[in-house]
Write an enzyme that holds these catalytic residues in place. Structure first.
Site, mmCIF file in Angstrom:
data_model
loop_
_atom_site.group_PDB
_atom_site.id
_atom_site.type_symbol
_atom_site.label_atom_id
_atom_site.label_comp_id
_atom_site.label_asym_id
_atom_site.label_seq_id
_atom_site.Cartn_x
_atom_site.Cartn_y
_atom_site.Cartn_z
ATOM 1 C CG ASN A 281 -1.875 1.101 1.310
ATOM 2 O OD1 ASN A 281 -1.833 2.015 0.483
ATOM 3 N ND2 ASN A 281 -2.755 1.058 2.273
ATOM 4 N NE ARG B 112 -6.457 1.471 0.001
ATOM 5 C CZ ARG B 112 -6.829 1.968 1.164
ATOM 6 N NH1 ARG B 112 -6.078 1.761 2.219
ATOM 7 N NH2 ARG B 112 -7.935 2.646 1.275
ATOM 8 C CG HIS C 143 -12.935 4.387 2.555
ATOM 9 N ND1 HIS C 143 -13.608 5.467 3.056
ATOM 10 C CD2 HIS C 143 -11.630 4.609 2.833
ATOM 11 C CE1 HIS C 143 -12.758 6.313 3.605
ATOM 12 N NE2 HIS C 143 -11.549 5.816 3.478
ATOM 13 N NE ARG D 91 -9.205 13.170 3.110
ATOM 14 C CZ ARG D 91 -9.273 11.879 2.815
ATOM 15 N NH1 ARG D 91 -10.130 11.436 1.929
ATOM 16 N NH2 ARG D 91 -8.487 11.014 3.428
ATOM 17 C CD GLU E 117 -8.700 -0.337 3.951
ATOM 18 O OE1 GLU E 117 -7.861 -0.212 4.871
ATOM 19 O OE2 GLU E 117 -9.340 0.615 3.496
#
Ligand code: ADP
Length: 405
Positions: free
Chosen positions: A12, A104, A192, A252, A390
């Site tokens: 990742n 990823r 996601h 964010r 993940e």
């Protein structure tokens, strides 16, 4: 075809880090996690490399400083991967042979609805998507290029954060703009996806009836979004064209009236760099509190702005859960996952307050204990806490795509 006892390396690659996890392929059942670690601070003054075994034991902890000079600290993704591979190569025998690398990749665009072997043609298409995710995609691709150079005979498999959402209806995928914008790729992709797919699969395996049901999954970490899932398929998401939309996040802002941005540009002369910094790095929990993006810090603070930031986060999350329950036509389970979802019992309780009309009632003791099922006995809608994974989802994708023989 890969065999039991082979290893899949999952990478990742972010802007300044490469996280890795090494999985052993099992003859039957789930891949087995063997090693996990990361190089952080790539290109910065003091990068570090840490690695742990499956039992959590620290196996490597290396830090570089400016004095290490040329050839010392990893300055780019290729060098960072070199650090990881050299460490893996130096482990005592027997070492697991790495037969595939899973990556990823944040954006698969409109076309990639499933993982794919990233050959030169695929890489070129993924590169063309970089403007859609400029903060992530180039680094993800740098990770693939570095791994392809190091493991030249081994398939590189790209797994996308957008792919799980390609099942969305046109209504969930589009903005209310003239059709040519959709055709040009201006769409609500959702992100996601690897986390949501992992949760959907876990539920389907452990409780097949619920796996056919209507779920809202709340992935609440530094990035935060919700996904509406029906019968294992993504129906809608709070994230849209970029990972900015929807819920407020660590830094964010989430959904914002685009008129605010027009106002800042026209009336106050803001340029895009300043706007991007505000929206990506100086908003959300951190921006509102002027203190931190970390829920633990905000909960411990007595500043009114910290309380307001948490209050807004819960209010907004509750609002969007209601919206997605409406899209699903009802709700069988609400699932919390990721750093905040898995650990912040107080926020889970506040988010669920007022959702009794959806059949959501928490059991306070189970919630405080982070139990797997935190809803009250007899509540119409189940509320679950399921840790996401993940990297494991990527390892599963790699073994499924290449086949285990
Ligand atoms: P990322 O999106 O970077 O993967 P994570 O899913 O790891 O983020 O979530 C990180 C966030 O989770 C932290 O910033 C913090 O707000 C929250 N968090 C982690 N542990 C706890 C805890 N024990 N209590 C409350 N919040 C926590």
């Amino acid at each position: 075809m890969i065999r039991a006892g082979d290893a899949v390396l999952v990478l990742n690659a972010g802007s300044s880090s490469i996280k890795f996890e090494l999985f052993e392929v099992a003859a039957a059942g789930d891949p087995i996690s063997r090693l996990v670690g990361q190089v952080e601070g790539i290109g910065a003054a003091a990068p570090c490399f840490t690695a742990r075994g499956a039992d959590g034991a620290l196996l490597a902890d290396r830090r570089w400083s400016a004095e290490d000079g040329e050839g010392g600290a990893p300055v780019d993704h290729a060098a960072a991967l070199g650090v990881i591979v050299a460490w893996l190569d130096g482990l005592p025998a027997p070492r697991l042979p790495i037969v595939a690398v899973g990556h990823r990749v944040v954006h698969g665009g409109p076309d990639f609805a499933a993982p794919v072997v990233a050959d030169a043609a695929v890489l070129a298409r993924l590169r063309s998507l970089a403007p859609l995710a400029p903060l992530h995609q180039p680094h993800n691709l740098a990770g693939i290029e570095a791994a392809a150079a190091r493991f030249s005979d081994v398939p590189q498999v790209a797994c996308f954060d957008t792919a799980f959402h390609r099942s969305h209806s046109w209504e969930a995928d589009t903005f209310a703009l003239p059709p040519e914008f959709h055709a040009r790729g201006i769409r609500r992709y959702g992100f996601h996806g690897l986390s949501y797919e992992y949760i959907a699969r876990r539920i389907a395996r452990e409780d097949p009836a619920l796996g056919q049901g209507r779920l809202v999954v709340a992935h609440l970490g530094n990035g935060a979004s919700l996904c509406a899932i029906h019968a294992g398929r993504s129906v809608d998401s709070t994230m849209g064209f970029t990972a900015l939309d929807g819920l407020p996040m660590g830094t964010r802002c989430g959904q914002i009236d685009p008129g605010v941005l027009l106002h800042l540009i026209e009336a106050e002369g803001w340029d895009t760099a300043r706007l991007a910094h505000l929206l990506y790095h100086d908003s959300g929990l951190k921006g509102m509190s002027r203190l931190s993006q970390d829920v633990r810090v905000l909960e411990a603070s007595d500043r009114p702005e910290a309380a307001q930031a948490l209050s807004y986060f819960c209010w907004r999350t509750r609002r969007e859960i209601g919206a997605l329950a409406a899209v699903l036509g009802g709700l069988d389970a609400l699932v919390f996952t990721a750093g905040i979802g898995e650990n912040a019992a107080g926020l889970r309780a506040r988010i669920c307050e007022g959702l009794e009309f959806l059949g959501i009632v928490l059991d306070p003791a189970r919630n405080a204990a982070h139990a797997r099922e935190i809803s009250a006995s007899g509540a119409r809608t189940r509320v679950l806490v399921i840790p996401t994974d993940e990297e494991r989802m990527i390892a599963e994708h790699v073994t499924e795509l290449l086949g285990v023989g």
